[in-house]
Design a protein around this motif. Structure first.
Motif, PDB file in Angstrom:
ATOM      1  N   LEU A 171       0.851  -1.191   0.000  1.00 46.54           N
ATOM      2  CA  LEU A 171       0.000   0.000   0.000  1.00 46.54           C
ATOM      3  C   LEU A 171       0.879   1.231   0.000  1.00 46.54           C
ATOM      4  O   LEU A 171       1.804   1.324   0.817  1.00 46.54           O
ATOM      5  N   ARG A 172       0.623   2.173  -0.895  1.00 44.05           N
ATOM      6  CA  ARG A 172       1.346   3.452  -0.834  1.00 44.05           C
ATOM      7  C   ARG A 172       0.333   4.512  -0.420  1.00 44.05           C
ATOM      8  O   ARG A 172      -0.610   4.801  -1.147  1.00 44.05           O
ATOM      9  N   LEU A 173       0.531   5.071   0.745  1.00 47.47           N
ATOM     10  CA  LEU A 173      -0.418   6.035   1.297  1.00 47.47           C
ATOM     11  C   LEU A 173       0.144   7.442   1.126  1.00 47.47           C
ATOM     12  O   LEU A 173       1.245   7.734   1.601  1.00 47.47           O
ATOM     13  N   PRO A 174      -0.588   8.321   0.444  1.00 47.08           N
ATOM     14  CA  PRO A 174      -0.083   9.687   0.245  1.00 47.08           C
ATOM     15  C   PRO A 174       0.001  10.452   1.564  1.00 47.08           C
ATOM     16  O   PRO A 174      -0.648  10.103   2.548  1.00 47.08           O
ATOM     17  N   VAL A 175       0.796  11.496   1.560  1.00 47.92           N
ATOM     18  CA  VAL A 175       1.077  12.249   2.781  1.00 47.92           C
ATOM     19  C   VAL A 175      -0.178  12.854   3.390  1.00 47.92           C
ATOM     20  O   VAL A 175      -0.220  13.138   4.590  1.00 47.92           O
ATOM     21  N   GLU A 176      -1.224  13.019   2.577  1.00 46.15           N
ATOM     22  CA  GLU A 176      -2.477  13.592   3.089  1.00 46.15           C
ATOM     23  C   GLU A 176      -3.056  12.739   4.214  1.00 46.15           C
ATOM     24  O   GLU A 176      -3.947  13.182   4.937  1.00 46.15           O
ATOM     25  N   MET A 177      -2.552  11.528   4.379  1.00 40.87           N
ATOM     26  CA  MET A 177      -2.976  10.685   5.507  1.00 40.87           C
ATOM     27  C   MET A 177      -2.785  11.390   6.835  1.00 40.87           C
ATOM     28  O   MET A 177      -3.486  11.109   7.798  1.00 40.87           O
ATOM     29  N   TRP A 178      -1.852  12.311   6.924  1.00 35.28           N
ATOM     30  CA  TRP A 178      -1.538  12.977   8.198  1.00 35.28           C
ATOM     31  C   TRP A 178      -2.240  14.325   8.363  1.00 35.28           C
ATOM     32  O   TRP A 178      -1.971  15.040   9.309  1.00 35.28           O
ATOM     33  N   LYS A 179      -3.138  14.655   7.445  1.00 41.80           N
ATOM     34  CA  LYS A 179      -3.726  16.002   7.496  1.00 41.80           C
ATOM     35  C   LYS A 179      -4.512  16.251   8.789  1.00 41.80           C
ATOM     36  O   LYS A 179      -4.541  17.365   9.293  1.00 41.80           O
ATOM     37  N   LEU A 180      -5.159  15.218   9.319  1.00 41.96           N
ATOM     38  CA  LEU A 180      -5.975  15.426  10.516  1.00 41.96           C
ATOM     39  C   LEU A 180      -5.210  15.224  11.810  1.00 41.96           C
ATOM     40  O   LEU A 180      -5.766  15.350  12.890  1.00 41.96           O
ATOM     41  N   GLY A 181      -3.952  14.907  11.692  1.00 44.38           N
ATOM     42  CA  GLY A 181      -3.172  14.717  12.913  1.00 44.38           C
ATOM     43  C   GLY A 181      -2.187  13.577  12.747  1.00 44.38           C
ATOM     44  O   GLY A 181      -2.118  12.943  11.695  1.00 44.38           O
ATOM     45  N   PRO A 182      -1.432  13.302  13.808  1.00 40.16           N
ATOM     46  CA  PRO A 182      -0.356  12.314  13.705  1.00 40.16           C
ATOM     47  C   PRO A 182      -0.818  10.867  13.809  1.00 40.16           C
ATOM     48  O   PRO A 182       0.027   9.971  13.851  1.00 40.16           O
ATOM     49  N   ASP A 183      -2.138  10.644  13.886  1.00 34.07           N
ATOM     50  CA  ASP A 183      -2.632   9.267  13.927  1.00 34.07           C
ATOM     51  C   ASP A 183      -3.497   9.014  12.712  1.00 34.07           C
ATOM     52  O   ASP A 183      -4.308   9.850  12.327  1.00 34.07           O
ATOM     53  N   PHE A 184      -3.295   7.864  12.123  1.00 33.54           N
ATOM     54  CA  PHE A 184      -4.086   7.522  10.939  1.00 33.54           C
ATOM     55  C   PHE A 184      -4.465   6.054  11.014  1.00 33.54           C
ATOM     56  O   PHE A 184      -3.647   5.202  11.350  1.00 33.54           O
ATOM     57  N   VAL A 185      -5.721   5.774  10.709  1.00 31.23           N
ATOM     58  CA  VAL A 185      -6.199   4.390  10.725  1.00 31.23           C
ATOM     59  C   VAL A 185      -6.497   3.974   9.291  1.00 31.23           C
ATOM     60  O   VAL A 185      -7.322   4.600   8.615  1.00 31.23           O
ATOM     61  N   TYR A 186      -5.779   2.972   8.831  1.00 32.49           N
ATOM     62  CA  TYR A 186      -6.072   2.429   7.512  1.00 32.49           C
ATOM     63  C   TYR A 186      -7.028   1.265   7.682  1.00 32.49           C
ATOM     64  O   TYR A 186      -6.781   0.358   8.484  1.00 32.49           O
ATOM     65  N   ARG A 187      -8.122   1.262   6.951  1.00 35.91           N
ATOM     66  CA  ARG A 187      -9.165   0.241   7.083  1.00 35.91           C
ATOM     67  C   ARG A 187      -9.057  -0.762   5.942  1.00 35.91           C
ATOM     68  O   ARG A 187      -9.174  -0.408   4.784  1.00 35.91           O
ATOM     69  N   LEU A 188      -8.843  -1.983   6.343  1.00 29.43           N
ATOM     70  CA  LEU A 188      -8.683  -3.068   5.382  1.00 29.43           C
ATOM     71  C   LEU A 188     -10.030  -3.770   5.258  1.00 29.43           C
ATOM     72  O   LEU A 188     -10.666  -4.068   6.271  1.00 29.43           O
ATOM     73  N   PRO A 189     -10.487  -4.030   4.032  1.00 34.05           N
ATOM     74  CA  PRO A 189     -11.808  -4.657   3.862  1.00 34.05           C
ATOM     75  C   PRO A 189     -11.930  -5.959   4.658  1.00 34.05           C
ATOM     76  O   PRO A 189     -10.937  -6.656   4.880  1.00 34.05           O
ATOM     77  N   ALA A 190     -13.144  -6.275   5.065  1.00 37.17           N
ATOM     78  CA  ALA A 190     -13.406  -7.479   5.875  1.00 37.17           C
ATOM     79  C   ALA A 190     -13.029  -8.736   5.097  1.00 37.17           C
ATOM     80  O   ALA A 190     -12.947  -8.728   3.872  1.00 37.17           O
ATOM     81  N   GLY A 191     -12.794  -9.779   5.845  1.00 33.89           N
ATOM     82  CA  GLY A 191     -12.591 -11.083   5.233  1.00 33.89           C
ATOM     83  C   GLY A 191     -11.160 -11.391   4.851  1.00 33.89           C
ATOM     84  O   GLY A 191     -10.889 -12.399   4.222  1.00 33.89           O
ATOM     85  N   ARG A 192     -10.223 -10.538   5.207  1.00 30.15           N
ATOM     86  CA  ARG A 192      -8.828 -10.830   4.884  1.00 30.15           C
ATOM     87  C   ARG A 192      -8.076 -11.004   6.203  1.00 30.15           C
ATOM     88  O   ARG A 192      -8.145 -10.159   7.081  1.00 30.15           O
ATOM     89  N   SER A 193      -7.381 -12.075   6.335  1.00 32.34           N
ATOM     90  CA  SER A 193      -6.736 -12.412   7.593  1.00 32.34           C
ATOM     91  C   SER A 193      -5.283 -11.934   7.582  1.00 32.34           C
ATOM     92  O   SER A 193      -4.405 -12.547   6.982  1.00 32.34           O
ATOM     93  N   LEU A 194      -5.062 -10.806   8.252  1.00 25.73           N
ATOM     94  CA  LEU A 194      -3.750 -10.151   8.242  1.00 25.73           C
ATOM     95  C   LEU A 194      -2.815 -10.813   9.252  1.00 25.73           C
ATOM     96  O   LEU A 194      -3.209 -11.051  10.397  1.00 25.73           O
ATOM     97  N   VAL A 195      -1.587 -11.088   8.857  1.00 29.38           N
ATOM     98  CA  VAL A 195      -0.643 -11.657   9.822  1.00 29.38           C
ATOM     99  C   VAL A 195       0.586 -10.775  10.050  1.00 29.38           C
ATOM    100  O   VAL A 195       1.280 -10.937  11.053  1.00 29.38           O
ATOM    101  N   ALA A 196       0.870  -9.845   9.124  1.00 35.45           N
ATOM    102  CA  ALA A 196       2.036  -8.975   9.356  1.00 35.45           C
ATOM    103  C   ALA A 196       1.894  -7.663   8.604  1.00 35.45           C
ATOM    104  O   ALA A 196       1.289  -7.606   7.538  1.00 35.45           O
ATOM    105  N   VAL A 197       2.428  -6.612   9.236  1.00 37.93           N
ATOM    106  CA  VAL A 197       2.460  -5.282   8.623  1.00 37.93           C
ATOM    107  C   VAL A 197       3.893  -4.778   8.729  1.00 37.93           C
ATOM    108  O   VAL A 197       4.525  -4.902   9.783  1.00 37.93           O
ATOM    109  N   GLU A 198       4.401  -4.229   7.642  1.00 37.75           N
ATOM    110  CA  GLU A 198       5.743  -3.645   7.679  1.00 37.75           C
ATOM    111  C   GLU A 198       5.723  -2.286   7.006  1.00 37.75           C
ATOM    112  O   GLU A 198       5.291  -2.149   5.863  1.00 37.75           O
TER     113      GLU A 198
END
Ligand SMILES: [Zn+2]
Length: 647
Positions: free
Chosen positions: A591-618
């Motif tokens: 995933l490439r997230l543009p810098v606008e992700m930080w416009k509302l503050g230093p915390d950002f929540v990326y929402r991954l569609p349901a039904g996918r079983s995530l095991v690692a984030v880097e």
């Protein structure tokens, strides 16, 4: 070091409200001002537009010189005289002019001489901006229309009071005569080595008068080379008859100064893409032994250049070739055997930059081997002998890169070294990649600025690159490699190569032979690339903000609920983010997230569609960012059936 907070298995039923993990609850928005605030730039005018272009009322001064000089190689005395024709294109009446007398850096009474500043650490080398002794320039007379004009010398600058004010559109002809004993070591910019002379900053040069600062006069302390006006030069140099001269400009009297054989070889070089020897190794060695009595005068003309320099020696080897009508020349002593490749290196460099930025504008591009660490003048560069092909190419292509910044795009290096050394270092990396493609040097050089970050961007000690060069403790970083890293990231991570390259080359064309400021560059890039970049310039140029992106935690969803990836910007710098996701079935997603992700503050929540079983984030899986803390860049799902790991 702060570890990522790991929140797992927080399945939510019924309600869509999910508590964000950790201390993010207390952090809504930015404290202490948003990094996205607009920069406080000078207002746009009809001289410099809001689009970052020269406006309809853009003006700049012009300085044409006719100079006559001789060099006595027994006393080292340069004796000069000539005329500066100064054209006042400004809308202002000028009652005085300022001259730059850079040679006076060698005067013990100049600011640098009195302070006796120790050499500057420059990467793993030292840069000595002194003259190691020597003396300044003596102005013998300054006249207008045969009448002496009042002038006062203040260290490395001189004020010239005009008897008659110079109105807008007017021209004044200032006749000058001066002499200067050429120093053996000239603040790393010029000097001599035995019978090899590299002569630069050798005549009184008028300072720049512009719409931004009026007269740009400040003492020359050695760092930050120069800021000059454009003009035409006609220069006659009288030197010992046995010497060969390389200079800014084109030789006007080849019949007098070159042999018939040299002229014939040059004609061949003008039709050749590979090097033709104009003076062979044997001829250079023989010339060294031969004493030729008397002197000879070399005449040069150069159009639309911001300076004039020359080099001379009795024993130069001289190679020449042609790229697209531009004569590529290399002058070197017989001992500099690596230099047999220098003509090819020059040819590739000029072609490389021409194809990417703006076409090389001058009739020749010449490099001279010699005692300086590397120095650039219009059409003429000085490059040391070099210990390896890689070292030689790096300095050679760097000095030629300066033909674009600042010879063509004439920003003020005395104030903004990042627009000069920095833009140049950035483009040099691509040049090395082309020349050394398939070799370790070419295939790894783009990592160098990031590698240097860890060594030079020391928290609490680093200085903002916006500072002038003579206030920088680590010029190597702030003026060269940090700007290169900045532009590399702007190109590859923020705008993308296609968008960046077009805007950057358009900027180069738009400001060719003109004087852009930082605000012009910012506005131009934003306008041409269609991006708001205040946050970027603020973080990289006006601060020493540091980057620390973190995976704060993950709230795993289920078959019908989204998974939340909680990201946090812990540093003062904002940048886009790249995430590598790994799923239970072994599949991966970037995933490439543009810098606008930080416009509302230093915390950002990326929402991954349901039904996918995530095991690692880097975060930053390609390792392209200078992130301060890599320990908080990853998240891994705990083994099933167990709770969160206890760390
Ligand atoms: Zn440089």
């Amino acid at each position: 070091m702060r570890k990522a907070v790991q929140v797992v298995g927080m399945l939510v039923f019924g309600s869509s409200v999910v508590a964000p993990p950790g201390d993010a609850q207390q952090r809504i928005g930015w404290t202490g001002g948003s990094p996205f605030e607009r920069l406080d730039l000078p207002a746009a005018t009809t001289i410099r537009t809001g689009a970052g272009r020269p406006g309809p009322d853009y003006w700049q001064q012009r300085a044409d010189y006719t100079l006559v000089a001789s060099v006595d190689t027994s006393s080292q005395l340069l004796t000069g005289s000539g005329t500066l024709r100064y054209h006042n294109n400004s809308p202002h009446t000028l009652r005085f002019l300022w001259l730059n007398l850079d040679a006076n850096l060698c005067d013990p009474q100049s600011e640098a001489g009195v302070l006796s500043v120790p050499p500057l650490l420059f990467g793993d080398a030292v840069f000595d901006f002194s003259c190691q002794g020597g003396s300044g320039m003596t102005l013998e007379h300054l006249t207008v229309g045969g009448h002496s004009v009042g002038h006062r010398v203040y260290g490395t600058v001189a004020r010239v009071d005009l008897a008659t004010a110079l109105p807008p559109g007017g021209t004044v002809e200032l006749e000058m005569a001066w002499r200067w004993t050429l120093p053996e070591y000239g603040y790393g910019r010029m000097g001599r080595d035995g019978t090899l002379y590299q002569v630069a900053q050798w005549y009184p040069r008028v300072a720049v008068y512009d719409d931004v600062s009026g007269w740009n006069v400040a003492p020359f302390l050695g760092a930050g080379e120069f800021y000059q006006e454009y003009g035409d030069f006609a220069v006659a140099l009288t030197v010992p008859a046995g010497y060969v001269v390389a200079a800014t400009g084109t030789v006007q009297n080849p019949d007098v100064v070159l042999t018939a054989a040299q002229r014939e070889r040059l004609a061949r070089a003008r039709r050749s893409e590979s090097a033709v020897a104009i003076v062979t190794a044997d001829e250079a060695r023989q010339a060294r032994q031969r004493a030729v009595p008397g002197t000879r005068t070399w005449r040069f003309v150069a159009h639309n250049v911001r300076d004039f320099a020359f080099a001379m020696a009795p024993d130069f080897r001289w190679d020449a070739s042609t790229w697209d009508g531009t004569l590529i020349q290399t002058f070197y002593r017989p001992e500099a055997t690596l230099w047999e490749e220098a003509n090819r290196m020059s040819w590739v460099s000029i072609k490389h930059f021409s194809e990417r930025l703006a076409r090389y504008p001058y009739p020749h591009a010449t490099t001279v081997e010699g005692p300086n660490e590397g120095m650039e003048y219009p059409m003429l560069t000085f490059v040391p002998r070099g210990g390896s092909r890689e070292e030689l190419y790096w300095v050679l292509t760097h000095e030629f890169g300066h033909e674009w910044y600042p010879m063509l795009v004439n920003s003020n290096e005395r104030l903004y070294p990042w627009m000069d050394e920095g833009f140049n270092t950035f483009i040099d990396i691509g040049s090395v990649e082309e020349y050394f493609a398939g070799e370790a040097y070419g295939d790894t050089i783009d990592l160098q600025p990031l590698h240097l970050y860890a060594l030079h961007a020391l928290a609490g000690r680093e200085q903002a690159m916006a500072l002038p060069p003579d206030e920088q403790h680590d010029l190597f970083w702030a003026a060269y490699f940090k700007p290169a890293l900045m532009l590399h990231l702007l190109r590859t991570e923020v705008l993308g190569p296609e968008r960046f390259d077009r805007a950057f080359s358009d900027y180069t064309e738009a400001w060719s032979f003109k004087h852009p400021t930082p605000a012009d560059f910012f506005r131009f890039m934003e306008d041409a690339a269609g991006a708001q970049l205040d946050w970027f310039w603020r973080g990289w140029i006006y601060s020493t903000a540091r980057l620390d992106q973190a995976v704060a935690g993950v709230v795993l969803g289920g078959d019908s609920t989204e998974t939340e990836i909680h990201l946090r910007n812990r540093g003062a710098m904002v940048m886009p983010a790249e995430l590598a996701l790994t799923f239970a079935d072994g599949s991966k997603q970037t995933l490439r997230l543009p810098v606008e992700m930080w416009k509302l503050g230093p915390d950002f929540v990326y929402r991954l569609p349901a039904g996918r079983s995530l095991v690692a984030v880097e975060l930053d899986p390609r390792g392209v960012y200078p992130d301060d803390d890599h320990d908080n860049d990853t998240w891994r799902a705990p083994a099933s059936g167990k709770g969160p790991p206890g760390r």
